[in-house]
Enzyme design. Structure first.
Site, PDB file in Angstrom:
ATOM      1  N   ASN A 139       0.929  -1.283   0.085  1.00  0.00           N
ATOM      2  CA  ASN A 139      -0.125   0.065   0.018  1.00  0.00           C
ATOM      3  C   ASN A 139       0.936   1.377  -0.006  1.00  0.00           C
ATOM      4  O   ASN A 139       0.264   2.372  -0.465  1.00  0.00           O
ATOM      5  CB  ASN A 139      -0.996  -0.064   1.290  1.00  0.00           C
ATOM      6  CG  ASN A 139      -0.458  -0.023   2.522  1.00  0.00           C
ATOM      7  OD1 ASN A 139       0.899  -0.777   2.672  1.00  0.00           O
ATOM      8  ND2 ASN A 139      -0.805   0.427   3.544  1.00  0.00           N
ATOM      9  N   TYR A 140       1.934   1.336   0.592  1.00  0.00           N
ATOM     10  CA  TYR A 140       2.904   2.179   0.661  1.00  0.00           C
ATOM     11  C   TYR A 140       4.168   1.602   0.243  1.00  0.00           C
ATOM     12  O   TYR A 140       5.097   1.683   1.028  1.00  0.00           O
ATOM     13  CB  TYR A 140       2.975   3.012   1.755  1.00  0.00           C
ATOM     14  CG  TYR A 140       1.907   4.065   2.401  1.00  0.00           C
ATOM     15  CD1 TYR A 140       1.868   5.245   1.815  1.00  0.00           C
ATOM     16  CD2 TYR A 140       0.974   3.388   2.780  1.00  0.00           C
ATOM     17  CE1 TYR A 140       1.026   6.220   1.962  1.00  0.00           C
ATOM     18  CE2 TYR A 140      -0.158   4.483   3.114  1.00  0.00           C
ATOM     19  CZ  TYR A 140      -0.109   5.652   2.824  1.00  0.00           C
ATOM     20  OH  TYR A 140      -1.192   6.516   3.106  1.00  0.00           O
ATOM     21  N   PRO A 141       4.432   1.001  -0.976  1.00  0.00           N
ATOM     22  CA  PRO A 141       5.751   0.166  -1.463  1.00  0.00           C
ATOM     23  C   PRO A 141       7.034   0.823  -0.988  1.00  0.00           C
ATOM     24  O   PRO A 141       7.506   0.297  -0.164  1.00  0.00           O
ATOM     25  CB  PRO A 141       5.435   0.141  -2.959  1.00  0.00           C
ATOM     26  CG  PRO A 141       4.135   0.243  -3.042  1.00  0.00           C
ATOM     27  CD  PRO A 141       3.657   1.336  -2.130  1.00  0.00           C
ATOM     28  N   LEU A 142       7.197   1.871  -1.492  1.00  0.00           N
ATOM     29  CA  LEU A 142       8.637   2.619  -1.173  1.00  0.00           C
ATOM     30  C   LEU A 142       8.755   3.012   0.421  1.00  0.00           C
ATOM     31  O   LEU A 142       9.725   2.802   1.159  1.00  0.00           O
ATOM     32  CB  LEU A 142       8.796   3.567  -1.952  1.00  0.00           C
ATOM     33  CG  LEU A 142      10.303   4.211  -2.048  1.00  0.00           C
ATOM     34  CD1 LEU A 142      11.265   3.168  -2.211  1.00  0.00           C
ATOM     35  CD2 LEU A 142      10.571   5.489  -3.045  1.00  0.00           C
ATOM     36  N   LYS A 162      12.074  -8.076   1.359  1.00  0.00           N
ATOM     37  CA  LYS A 162      11.216  -8.696   0.449  1.00  0.00           C
ATOM     38  C   LYS A 162      10.130  -7.728   0.311  1.00  0.00           C
ATOM     39  O   LYS A 162       9.103  -7.853   1.397  1.00  0.00           O
ATOM     40  CB  LYS A 162      10.871  -9.820   1.096  1.00  0.00           C
ATOM     41  CG  LYS A 162      10.542 -10.929   0.147  1.00  0.00           C
ATOM     42  CD  LYS A 162       9.396 -10.727  -0.704  1.00  0.00           C
ATOM     43  CE  LYS A 162       8.061 -11.275  -0.389  1.00  0.00           C
ATOM     44  NZ  LYS A 162       7.102 -10.688  -1.227  1.00  0.00           N
ATOM     45  N   GLY A 220       0.794 -12.235   9.201  1.00  0.00           N
ATOM     46  CA  GLY A 220       1.688 -11.843  10.205  1.00  0.00           C
ATOM     47  C   GLY A 220       1.904 -13.054  11.141  1.00  0.00           C
ATOM     48  O   GLY A 220       2.663 -13.320  11.867  1.00  0.00           O
ATOM     49  N   GLU A 237       3.703  -5.217  12.291  1.00  0.00           N
ATOM     50  CA  GLU A 237       2.992  -3.911  12.010  1.00  0.00           C
ATOM     51  C   GLU A 237       1.581  -4.653  11.022  1.00  0.00           C
ATOM     52  O   GLU A 237       2.017  -4.968   9.846  1.00  0.00           O
ATOM     53  CB  GLU A 237       3.633  -2.917  11.019  1.00  0.00           C
ATOM     54  CG  GLU A 237       4.800  -2.167  11.787  1.00  0.00           C
ATOM     55  CD  GLU A 237       4.272  -1.389  12.914  1.00  0.00           C
ATOM     56  OE1 GLU A 237       3.174  -1.235  13.191  1.00  0.00           O
ATOM     57  OE2 GLU A 237       5.185  -0.884  13.556  1.00  0.00           O
ATOM     58  N   GLN A 269      -6.470   2.252   0.988  1.00  0.00           N
ATOM     59  CA  GLN A 269      -5.825   1.174   1.465  1.00  0.00           C
ATOM     60  C   GLN A 269      -4.735   1.494   2.406  1.00  0.00           C
ATOM     61  O   GLN A 269      -3.523   1.808   1.969  1.00  0.00           O
ATOM     62  CB  GLN A 269      -5.010   0.706   0.120  1.00  0.00           C
ATOM     63  CG  GLN A 269      -6.124   0.434  -0.918  1.00  0.00           C
ATOM     64  CD  GLN A 269      -5.588   0.121  -2.464  1.00  0.00           C
ATOM     65  OE1 GLN A 269      -5.903  -0.796  -3.166  1.00  0.00           O
ATOM     66  NE2 GLN A 269      -4.706   1.013  -2.826  1.00  0.00           N
ATOM     67  N   CYS A 271      -3.431   0.944   6.603  1.00  0.00           N
ATOM     68  CA  CYS A 271      -3.589   0.149   7.711  1.00  0.00           C
ATOM     69  C   CYS A 271      -4.338   0.754   8.825  1.00  0.00           C
ATOM     70  O   CYS A 271      -5.045   0.325   9.431  1.00  0.00           O
ATOM     71  CB  CYS A 271      -2.131  -0.354   8.133  1.00  0.00           C
ATOM     72  SG  CYS A 271      -1.062   0.991   8.463  1.00  0.00           S
ATOM     73  N   GLU A 370     -11.319  -5.817   8.359  1.00  0.00           N
ATOM     74  CA  GLU A 370     -10.446  -4.925   7.576  1.00  0.00           C
ATOM     75  C   GLU A 370     -11.038  -4.825   5.881  1.00  0.00           C
ATOM     76  O   GLU A 370     -10.557  -5.903   5.461  1.00  0.00           O
ATOM     77  CB  GLU A 370      -9.080  -4.886   7.627  1.00  0.00           C
ATOM     78  CG  GLU A 370      -8.069  -3.730   6.968  1.00  0.00           C
ATOM     79  CD  GLU A 370      -6.551  -4.348   7.298  1.00  0.00           C
ATOM     80  OE1 GLU A 370      -6.001  -5.450   7.056  1.00  0.00           O
ATOM     81  OE2 GLU A 370      -6.071  -3.375   7.411  1.00  0.00           O
TER      82      GLU A 370
HETATM   83  P1  NAD Z   1       0.037  -9.508   2.983  1.00  0.00           P
HETATM   84  O1  NAD Z   1       0.082  -9.764   4.552  1.00  0.00           O
HETATM   85  O2  NAD Z   1      -0.528 -10.260   2.009  1.00  0.00           O
HETATM   86  O3  NAD Z   1       1.539  -9.311   2.536  1.00  0.00           O
HETATM   87  C1  NAD Z   1       2.661  -8.544   3.286  1.00  0.00           C
HETATM   88  C2  NAD Z   1       4.038  -9.373   2.664  1.00  0.00           C
HETATM   89  O4  NAD Z   1       4.107 -10.680   3.217  1.00  0.00           O
HETATM   90  C3  NAD Z   1       4.128  -9.349   1.279  1.00  0.00           C
HETATM   91  O5  NAD Z   1       5.493  -9.122   1.031  1.00  0.00           O
HETATM   92  C4  NAD Z   1       3.918 -10.859   1.056  1.00  0.00           C
HETATM   93  O6  NAD Z   1       4.426 -11.255   0.020  1.00  0.00           O
HETATM   94  C5  NAD Z   1       4.546 -11.471   2.316  1.00  0.00           C
HETATM   95  N1  NAD Z   1       3.866 -12.732   2.572  1.00  0.00           N
HETATM   96  C6  NAD Z   1       2.803 -13.420   2.143  1.00  0.00           C
HETATM   97  N2  NAD Z   1       2.699 -14.419   2.608  1.00  0.00           N
HETATM   98  C7  NAD Z   1       4.035 -14.781   3.289  1.00  0.00           C
HETATM   99  C8  NAD Z   1       4.433 -15.825   4.258  1.00  0.00           C
HETATM  100  N3  NAD Z   1       4.011 -17.053   4.228  1.00  0.00           N
HETATM  101  N4  NAD Z   1       5.684 -15.866   4.920  1.00  0.00           N
HETATM  102  C9  NAD Z   1       6.167 -14.555   4.586  1.00  0.00           C
HETATM  103  N5  NAD Z   1       6.045 -13.691   4.119  1.00  0.00           N
HETATM  104  C10 NAD Z   1       4.753 -13.394   3.268  1.00  0.00           C
HETATM  105  O7  NAD Z   1      -0.463  -7.953   2.978  1.00  0.00           O
HETATM  106  P2  NAD Z   1      -0.534  -6.763   2.205  1.00  0.00           P
HETATM  107  O8  NAD Z   1      -1.867  -7.345   1.221  1.00  0.00           O
HETATM  108  O9  NAD Z   1       0.696  -6.815   1.150  1.00  0.00           O
HETATM  109  O10 NAD Z   1      -0.817  -5.529   2.713  1.00  0.00           O
HETATM  110  C11 NAD Z   1      -2.158  -5.045   3.530  1.00  0.00           C
HETATM  111  C12 NAD Z   1      -1.897  -5.592   4.833  1.00  0.00           C
HETATM  112  O11 NAD Z   1      -0.868  -4.645   5.452  1.00  0.00           O
HETATM  113  C13 NAD Z   1      -3.248  -4.812   5.651  1.00  0.00           C
HETATM  114  O12 NAD Z   1      -3.785  -5.666   6.286  1.00  0.00           O
HETATM  115  C14 NAD Z   1      -2.719  -3.616   6.250  1.00  0.00           C
HETATM  116  O13 NAD Z   1      -3.590  -3.196   7.351  1.00  0.00           O
HETATM  117  C15 NAD Z   1      -1.313  -3.771   6.639  1.00  0.00           C
HETATM  118  N6  NAD Z   1      -0.468  -2.844   6.826  1.00  0.00           N
HETATM  119  C16 NAD Z   1       0.003  -2.730   8.012  1.00  0.00           C
HETATM  120  C17 NAD Z   1       0.678  -1.598   8.513  1.00  0.00           C
HETATM  121  C18 NAD Z   1       1.018  -1.052   9.916  1.00  0.00           C
HETATM  122  O14 NAD Z   1       1.843  -0.379  10.073  1.00  0.00           O
HETATM  123  N7  NAD Z   1       0.403  -1.698  10.620  1.00  0.00           N
HETATM  124  C19 NAD Z   1       1.118  -0.488   7.371  1.00  0.00           C
HETATM  125  C20 NAD Z   1       0.713  -0.958   5.954  1.00  0.00           C
HETATM  126  C21 NAD Z   1       0.031  -1.867   5.815  1.00  0.00           C
END
Ligand code: NAD
Length: 482
Positions: A139-142, A162, A220, A237, A269, A271, A370
């Site tokens: 959502n905020y890649p960089l 990663k 997570g 996070e 998008q 968090c 969410e």
């Molecule tokens: P995601 O959990 O699908 O993916 C996050 C990262 O984890 C990606 O790089 C993905 O490839 C990797 N990943 C996926 N499966 C994995 C595994 N089994 N082992 C290790 N890595 C794995 O999340 P998303 O869809 O990319 O992002 C959206 C989510 O991120 C939302 O839930 C949002 O709330 C959360 N987010 C939280 C914060 C915060 O600061 N709390 C900030 C931004 C986004």
């Protein structure tokens, strides 16, 4: 000698500097066995200084490429260009901030500890952890990558990043910048790919000293389990479902703007998006009328068009997921105040109108889960206690906002909210100097600020026996010590 050899120092941050420990290594001419020169002998402190200096240079590299990086981000992620430019500014600021902190750390590398007794001296030394694994979302890649990369490198670690497979382009460019500014080889590594193929092996790798993860709560759990198997620390996070509480004394026009920004910024998008809106019943009719009018006037479309405030969702998967939640809202009996459709003028792309539901019950899926899209779930409340209970009635605890003219009430409510971040009379502002992170299922640990830096350091205790006396542990010895 055929040539005279200058006596050089270490070259760090564009300057010749004496090694921290002052050592030099002899250079011997193998033909004569004579010492003909010396080279500076760097120690880990010098390497840390070099990485910190290079980290500072990344900031200038990012600034130089701002326009390119912002365009790339917009094309990859779909966020409006103006917001992507804002992100790139934040990225540069974050690198600058952590490079400064690293310099301050050098100054207090050995921090004395007062033991309150003679005979011993104690100090703390902060040391890098080693190789850290950083996993980030789309959502905020960089910016999300930077929140981890900048403090990790500035603290002297080597990092393996990663990024999300859904938007990796700018993180790869960060590697190009690091290369161009001369970051030491191996200090920063980027592995793109799928979560299961690239993220999972990183989170379970025994050579990784710490995992810093930002992503969904479901992923997570996997990442934390993998880190736990190796007994490695982790910062998590995770997701959120944050509440914005608007009290009856709020300025309706200002409150509506924060409510809109809180959920429609970055196409919803975020968090910390305040995607649950609680409006005091006394102002609800006026508030909702204004919110509907404003939501319907948002400029949605090409992220590169001037004035665009809402772009497409990141990909078809996310688009289908968010549309599924719009259907769930209707099925669960909420009232659709506005939106919920593909805009008529945008036949292609993953566009969804800014969507607002009212009368949302606490049982509705759109209240509990969410969504991660431009969908606001709202309901009214009558008392302060009810608002607090509703806000806290969530599995998540990332953030919350309070809008009221009454400072005492803002403080009371803030103290009662179970969240990691609390905004008063606003929603979403984020500064690299202030800690970021949640409680409950939104995760644990903090990024940004000094907390984000300390998290990438290990603290060593160094205790020295300074008494001239024998320790005298044997039972027959006189009790003369200390
Ligand atoms: P995601 O959990 O699908 O993916 C996050 C990262 O984890 C990606 O790089 C993905 O490839 C990797 N990943 C996926 N499966 C994995 C595994 N089994 N082992 C290790 N890595 C794995 O999340 P998303 O869809 O990319 O992002 C959206 C989510 O991120 C939302 O839930 C949002 O709330 C959360 N987010 C939280 C914060 C915060 O600061 N709390 C900030 C931004 C986004």
């Amino acid at each position: 000698m055929p040539v005279s050899i200058p006596e050089r120092q270490l070259y760090i941050g564009g300057q010749w500097v004496t090694p921290c420990k002052g050592g030099r290594l002899p250079v011997v001419n193998p033909a004569t066995e004579e010492t003909i020169a010396s080279i500076p002998a760097a120690t880990p402190e010098d390497v840390q200084a070099a990485v910190a200096a290079a980290t500072a240079c990344v900031e200038s590299g990012v600034k130089e490429r701002k326009s390119f990086l912002a365009s790339l981000e917009s094309m990859d992620n779909g966020k409006p260009l103006a917001e992507a430019e804002w992100d790139v500014d934040d990225v540069a600021t974050c690198f600058e901030y952590y490079a400064d902190l690293a310099e301050k750390l050098d100054a207090r590398q050995y921090e004395p500890v007062d033991l309150g007794m003679d005979g011993f001296e104690c100090a703390l030394r902060r040391e890098p952890l080693g190789v850290v694994g950083l996993i980030t979302p789309w959502n905020y890649p960089l910016l999300m990558s930077t929140w981890k990369v900048a403090p990790a490198l500035a603290a002297g670690n080597a990092a393996v990043l990663k990024p999300s497979e859904a938007a990796s382009l700018t993180s790869i460019e960060l590697a190009a910048i690091a290369h161009d500014v001369g970051l030491p080889a191996g200090a920063f590594n980027v592995v793109t790919g799928l979560g299961r193929d690239a993220g999972a092996p990183l989170s379970s790798h025994p050579g990784v000293a710490k995992i810093a993860f930002t992503g969904s709560t479901a992923t997570g759990r996997h990442v934390y389990l993998a880190a736990a198997q190796n007994l490695r620390p982790a910062v998590m996070e995770l997701g959120g479902k944050s509440a914005l509480i608007v009290f009856e004394d709020a300025d309706v026009e200002k409150a509506v703007e924060w409510a809109m920004f809180g959920v429609f910024w970055t196409n919803g998008q975020i968090c910390s998006s305040t995607s649950r809106l609680l409006v005091h019943e006394a102002i609800a009719p006026a508030f909702y009328a204004r919110l509907k009018a404003r939501a319907e006037s948002i400029k949605i479309g090409d992220p590169f068009a001037p004035g665009c405030r809402l772009g497409p969702l990141v990909n078809d998967l996310q688009y289908e997921k968010v549309k599924g939640y719009v259907r769930a809202g209707l099925e669960d009996g909420a009232t659709l105040l506005t939106g919920g459709q593909r805009p008529a003028h945008l036949p292609r792309g993953y566009f969804l109108q800014p969507t607002v539901f009212t009368d949302v019950s606490t049982e509705n899926r759109i209240w509990r889960e969410e969504i991660f899209g431009p969908v606001l779930a709202s309901r009214t409340f009558a008392t302060e206690a009810e608002a607090i209970a509703l806000a806290n009635g969530s599995e998540f605890g990332l953030a919350a906002g309070i809008i009221s003219a009454d400072a005492a009430r803002c403080r009371r409510v803030q103290e009662a909210l179970q969240v990691g971040i609390c905004w008063i009379n606003c929603s979403q502002p984020c500064f690299c100097q202030a800690p970021w992170g949640g409680v409950k299922n939104s995760g644990f640990g903090r990024e940004l600020g000094p907390f984000g830096f300390e998290g990438f350091l290990s603290v060593k205790q160094i205790t020295t026996y300074t008494s001239p006396d024998k320790w005298d542990w044997y039972p027959d010895a006189p009790a003369s010590r200390l």
